[in-house]
Scaffold this motif. Structure first.
Motif, PDB file in Angstrom:
ATOM      1  N   THR A 205      -5.246  -4.997   3.234  1.00  0.00           N
ATOM      2  CA  THR A 205      -6.698  -5.187   3.179  1.00  0.00           C
ATOM      3  C   THR A 205      -7.146  -6.216   4.216  1.00  0.00           C
ATOM      4  O   THR A 205      -8.059  -7.001   3.980  1.00  0.00           O
ATOM      5  N   GLY A 206      -6.503  -6.202   5.374  1.00  0.00           N
ATOM      6  CA  GLY A 206      -6.791  -7.206   6.391  1.00  0.00           C
ATOM      7  C   GLY A 206      -8.172  -7.086   7.017  1.00  0.00           C
ATOM      8  O   GLY A 206      -8.726  -8.065   7.508  1.00  0.00           O
ATOM      9  N   THR A 207      -8.730  -5.879   7.036  1.00  0.00           N
ATOM     10  CA  THR A 207     -10.082  -5.686   7.552  1.00  0.00           C
ATOM     11  C   THR A 207     -11.020  -5.369   6.393  1.00  0.00           C
ATOM     12  O   THR A 207     -10.595  -4.928   5.327  1.00  0.00           O
ATOM     13  N   VAL A 208     -12.310  -5.565   6.611  1.00  0.00           N
ATOM     14  CA  VAL A 208     -13.288  -5.238   5.574  1.00  0.00           C
ATOM     15  C   VAL A 208     -13.258  -3.747   5.274  1.00  0.00           C
ATOM     16  O   VAL A 208     -13.378  -3.327   4.123  1.00  0.00           O
ATOM     17  N   TYR A 209     -13.074  -2.929   6.316  1.00  0.00           N
ATOM     18  CA  TYR A 209     -12.985  -1.483   6.102  1.00  0.00           C
ATOM     19  C   TYR A 209     -11.831  -1.149   5.159  1.00  0.00           C
ATOM     20  O   TYR A 209     -11.984  -0.351   4.228  1.00  0.00           O
ATOM     21  N   GLU A 210     -10.664  -1.737   5.394  1.00  0.00           N
ATOM     22  CA  GLU A 210      -9.509  -1.471   4.535  1.00  0.00           C
ATOM     23  C   GLU A 210      -9.755  -1.970   3.118  1.00  0.00           C
ATOM     24  O   GLU A 210      -9.339  -1.330   2.141  1.00  0.00           O
ATOM     25  N   ALA A 211     -10.422  -3.113   3.011  1.00  0.00           N
ATOM     26  CA  ALA A 211     -10.716  -3.659   1.679  1.00  0.00           C
ATOM     27  C   ALA A 211     -11.639  -2.727   0.904  1.00  0.00           C
ATOM     28  O   ALA A 211     -11.425  -2.468  -0.292  1.00  0.00           O
ATOM     29  N   LEU A 212     -12.655  -2.199   1.560  1.00  0.00           N
ATOM     30  CA  LEU A 212     -13.571  -1.272   0.900  1.00  0.00           C
ATOM     31  C   LEU A 212     -12.869   0.035   0.537  1.00  0.00           C
ATOM     32  O   LEU A 212     -13.115   0.616  -0.529  1.00  0.00           O
ATOM     33  N   GLU A 213     -11.992   0.501   1.403  1.00  0.00           N
ATOM     34  CA  GLU A 213     -11.227   1.716   1.089  1.00  0.00           C
ATOM     35  C   GLU A 213     -10.357   1.495  -0.141  1.00  0.00           C
ATOM     36  O   GLU A 213     -10.283   2.351  -1.038  1.00  0.00           O
ATOM     37  N   ALA A 214      -9.689   0.350  -0.191  1.00  0.00           N
ATOM     38  CA  ALA A 214      -8.832   0.042  -1.338  1.00  0.00           C
ATOM     39  C   ALA A 214      -9.644  -0.037  -2.635  1.00  0.00           C
ATOM     40  O   ALA A 214      -9.194   0.423  -3.688  1.00  0.00           O
ATOM     41  N   LEU A 215     -10.843  -0.604  -2.564  1.00  0.00           N
ATOM     42  CA  LEU A 215     -11.699  -0.677  -3.752  1.00  0.00           C
ATOM     43  C   LEU A 215     -12.135   0.713  -4.193  1.00  0.00           C
ATOM     44  O   LEU A 215     -12.213   1.007  -5.393  1.00  0.00           O
ATOM     45  N   GLY A 216     -12.412   1.591  -3.230  1.00  0.00           N
ATOM     46  CA  GLY A 216     -12.745   2.964  -3.578  1.00  0.00           C
ATOM     47  C   GLY A 216     -11.609   3.642  -4.312  1.00  0.00           C
ATOM     48  O   GLY A 216     -11.798   4.244  -5.384  1.00  0.00           O
ATOM     49  N   ASP A 217     -10.400   3.537  -3.772  1.00  0.00           N
ATOM     50  CA  ASP A 217      -9.235   4.151  -4.417  1.00  0.00           C
ATOM     51  C   ASP A 217      -8.979   3.552  -5.796  1.00  0.00           C
ATOM     52  O   ASP A 217      -8.616   4.258  -6.741  1.00  0.00           O
ATOM     53  N   ALA A 218      -9.186   2.244  -5.931  1.00  0.00           N
ATOM     54  CA  ALA A 218      -8.881   1.564  -7.193  1.00  0.00           C
ATOM     55  C   ALA A 218      -9.882   1.897  -8.288  1.00  0.00           C
ATOM     56  O   ALA A 218      -9.579   1.735  -9.474  1.00  0.00           O
ATOM     57  N   THR A 219     -11.066   2.365  -7.925  1.00  0.00           N
ATOM     58  CA  THR A 219     -12.093   2.666  -8.932  1.00  0.00           C
ATOM     59  C   THR A 219     -12.309   4.166  -9.103  1.00  0.00           C
ATOM     60  O   THR A 219     -13.218   4.584  -9.826  1.00  0.00           O
TER      61      THR A 219
END
Length: 285
Positions: A196-210
């Protein structure tokens, strides 16, 4: 705003074929498509009790099979409890889900006042949350940090908002008991820390997690603007897209996450690229 309705892919096979081992294997990617709809009469009153046979969904002019229609609400019927409504509600969802995301700029001190204002606004919102509402508080600096997983505990959320002012580690494992919606339980600490080093990756991870939460998620993104190193800026505009952008949008839309960016910059003379990506994410989700 279009989100998506679940489509069923039906695979037919003969009994004889089912008894024989397949000669080859094939992987099928089936899209789970959700579409939000509010149906009203000529007076603007909601029409309730509709089922899948009352809708027609077409893609490029071709009718699609509708798997199910779920009724979502955060209010009671005006004249009677929903349990006594003259129709069958397959599922009634009282909960609303919020994720408050603080994208902390590297020059955080320069925006301290704006971030402080954002934190106060979130804390005021939390005070007015309904009992069934669930919220999570996250931030991003070097990576995604979860300061509160989904909860309706207003004291916990209030503390989590204060914690985003620091540069702590955040939580990496879900708290017991292991029930209810959880970002941390779905994401895992390896991805949280390493991917989750970039904001894009962090948002993608949150999408997958929810993704498993069968409801709309509202993600409020406080940011001074998103610009990754790989994105070329020319004449004040971003002209190339980060390789992380499209996977992020796909993950958010699959999970029915709507992003509401709040631009922390108040200088109208800054170049457009500082808020261009925020506007694009809002439009694409």
């Amino acid at each position: 705003m279009f989100k998506r309705i679940a489509l069923a892919l039906l695979l037919a096979a003969t009994t004889a074929a089912a008894q024989q081992p397949p000669a080859f294997g094939e992987k099928l990617d089936v899209n789970l498509v959700l579409l939000d709809a509010v149906v009203t009469d000529s007076r603007g009153q909601q029409i309730l009790g509709l089922d899948k046979n009352d809708f027609v969904v077409k893609e490029n002019g071709v009718p699609q099979t509708i798997d199910s229609v779920d009724y979502f609400t955060n209010r009671q019927l005006l004249n009677q409890p929903e349990s006594q409504a003259p129709f069958k509600a397959e599922r009634v969802h009282e909960q609303r889900y919020f994720i408050f995301f603080f994208d902390k700029p590297t020059a955080g001190a320069a925006f301290f006042g704006r971030l402080s204002l954002a934190r106060r606004a979130v804390k005021d919102f939390v005070k007015e949350m309904k009992p069934a509402d669930m919220a999570a508080v996250v931030a991003h600096d070097a990576r995604l940090k979860v300061y509160s997983d989904f909860t309706s505990d207003k004291k916990q959320l209030d503390k989590a908002v204060d914690d985003t002012a620091m540069y702590g580690r955040g939580a990496t494992t879900a708290a017991a008991p292991a029930s209810g919606p959880s970002i941390l339980r779905s994401m895992g600490d390896d991805r949280l820390i390493s991917e989750t080093g970039t904001v894009y990756e962090a948002l993608e991870a949150l999408g997958d997690a929810t993704h498993s939460i069968r409801a709309r998620k509202n993600l409020v993104l406080f940011s001074v603007g998103i610009h990754e190193m790989s994105e070329e800026v020319r004449n004040g505009m971003v002209i190339s897209t980060s390789r992380y952008y499209d996977p992020m949008i796909s993950a958010l839309n699959r999970a029915n996450v709507t992003v509401y960016p709040i631009n922390l910059l108040d200088n109208p003379n800054l170049p457009p690229f500082v808020h261009q990506t925020l506007e694009r994410i809002a439009a694409d989700t």
